[in-house]
Design a protein around this motif. Sequence first.
Motif, short mmCIF file in Angstrom:
data_model
loop_
_atom_site.label_atom_id
_atom_site.label_comp_id
_atom_site.label_asym_id
_atom_site.label_seq_id
_atom_site.Cartn_x
_atom_site.Cartn_y
_atom_site.Cartn_z
N GLU A 193 0.84 -1.20 0.00
CA GLU A 193 0.00 0.00 0.00
C GLU A 193 0.88 1.25 0.00
N SER A 233 -4.17 -5.00 -11.47
CA SER A 233 -4.36 -6.32 -10.88
C SER A 233 -3.81 -6.20 -9.46
N CYS A 234 -4.68 -5.79 -8.54
CA CYS A 234 -4.23 -5.50 -7.18
C CYS A 234 -5.44 -5.44 -6.25
N SER A 235 -5.19 -5.26 -4.97
CA SER A 235 -6.28 -5.14 -4.00
C SER A 235 -6.92 -3.77 -4.09
N ASP A 236 -8.12 -3.65 -3.54
CA ASP A 236 -8.80 -2.34 -3.52
C ASP A 236 -7.98 -1.30 -2.76
N SER A 237 -7.33 -1.73 -1.69
CA SER A 237 -6.59 -0.76 -0.88
C SER A 237 -5.31 -0.29 -1.57
N GLU A 238 -4.69 -1.18 -2.35
CA GLU A 238 -3.51 -0.76 -3.12
C GLU A 238 -3.93 0.25 -4.19
N ARG A 239 -5.08 -0.03 -4.82
CA ARG A 239 -5.57 0.92 -5.82
C ARG A 239 -5.93 2.26 -5.19
N THR A 292 -14.14 -1.28 -1.94
CA THR A 292 -14.21 -1.54 -0.50
C THR A 292 -13.18 -0.75 0.32
N ALA A 293 -12.29 -0.03 -0.35
CA ALA A 293 -11.19 0.62 0.39
C ALA A 293 -11.35 2.13 0.46
N VAL A 331 -10.66 -0.96 5.07
CA VAL A 331 -11.24 -1.83 4.05
C VAL A 331 -12.51 -2.46 4.63
N ARG A 356 -15.27 -5.20 5.04
CA ARG A 356 -15.21 -6.66 4.88
C ARG A 356 -16.63 -7.24 4.93
#
Lengths: 129, 129, 129, 129
Positions: free
Chosen positions: A19, B14-20, B102-103, B127, B129
């Motif tokens: 992150e 191609s990553c998690s919502d929080s990384e985006r 979600t982030a 995030v 859940r």
Amino acid sequence: MRNSREAKADSYFSCSDSERAAFEAGIKLGTIYHQFVGVPLSIENVGTLEKAIEAGSKVQPFVEEVKVRIDRSMLKKKRGEYDYISLTGDMLDVTLTVKYKTATVQASMKYVKDMNYPLMFFKKLTVER
Amino acid sequence: MRNSREAKADSYFSCSDSERAAFEAGIKLGTIYHQFVGVPLSIENVGTLEKAIEAGSKVQPFVEEVKVRIDRSMLKKKRGEYDYISLTGDMLDVTLTVKYKTATVQASMKYVKDMNYPLMFFKKLTVER
Amino acid sequence: MRNSREAKADSYFSCSDSERAAFEAGIKLGTIYHQFVGVPLSIENVGTLEKAIEAGSKVQPFVEEVKVRIDRSMLKKKRGEYDYISLTGDMLDVTLTVKYKTATVQASMKYVKDMNYPLMFFKKLTVER
Amino acid sequence: MRNSREAKADSYFSCSDSERAAFEAGIKLGTIYHQFVGVPLSIENVGTLEKAIEAGSKVQPFVEEVKVRIDRSMLKKKRGEYDYISLTGDMLDVTLTVKYKTATVQASMKYVKDMNYPLMFFKKLTVER
């Protein structure tokens, strides 16, 4: 050993390495776009500008590599006084690598025709385990 | 329903919502700093500039809220022609919220005295859940 | 009575009032273009940005009046996240008045179609005798 | 022979050659200041940035020569991630020559200590007779 300003900075974050790396990569692409869009541009200075953008980006925290390519298709050799344009975001093709501890992000900016938009995105995001 | 440009953009990640979300937040802070540093500034225009920076940031993708505060301690009422300065990064105190699926990231920029540096950092990253 | 910073500045010039006014007007138009090109823009923030550009310009030396109008024909109401553009020089229509002692310059910037260029020029230059 | 875009531009001016040259010189100094202030800067990229500013300025109308020197006294070799600063106007020392028909202006920008201000001024203004 990490120096004290880096440790101080770290204390302002509570998140995963990936992150943090993603955040740092976003800052660098936002910097390039909004710092350099508007620069007067012709065939004569395009190469020098690419190098300056790359060198400026490398100075920022956690940047390992940067490659900047400006689209030359709209540029011509300067003959008259007004034969030049201003750099726009659509002309920028950038790829940079940010490494923060275990996480490495390769992030890019390029004009995406389908969106008519200069998109910033991830080429690759990896975490060492 | 998300529109097609948003779906197209998503296909570049191609990553998690929080990384985006972290990446998008970084872009916005880099934008504010490198777009507006240098603006001529006095007591007369500081409020208008804060509003314009906020309004410009809200236009960018996934920004929910923005609060910009410029340090007024170095500003004075303009009496002579040269009684003004240029906006620097050290004067900026910014907090913005980026939400991607979600982030949610609340990211800030402020001058950190111990670092002598205008740091960009996370106030909060959550995030659902 | 002119203050001491203005007198100090004057000591760096040896020219007519109209040459000085012309120079000062050029600085202000160059400032507007290269400071604000790149700002994220939609119908939502265009009015606020016009006001901030005007207010920033008025802070600079010898500016009496400024009118900034941004072309709205390419802007739409923001529905999706990517429904915005970046300000370009071609969208700017600016007129400002600079007065230095006996000389008054009304200078403009606007897109000139025949030149495919955002031209900066004089609308009027007068000297009191 | 002057080309048609130059003739078109001339039709937007009704002034002396020296007033035009002064205006064009002002535009270029305003451009340099407001385009490049904010660039991340250390010993590593200062030379490259000087060259890019010079090359970008030469692309603009009527610029014959440009010399850009950035004050290195605040820069150090980058050891830690945060060992860099942002370019400010006070660090810029610029001299450029603009020639319009019979008029030549040598204009400069440099930090004037007595004013605590990065002043733009004329070093020399000559008209061929």
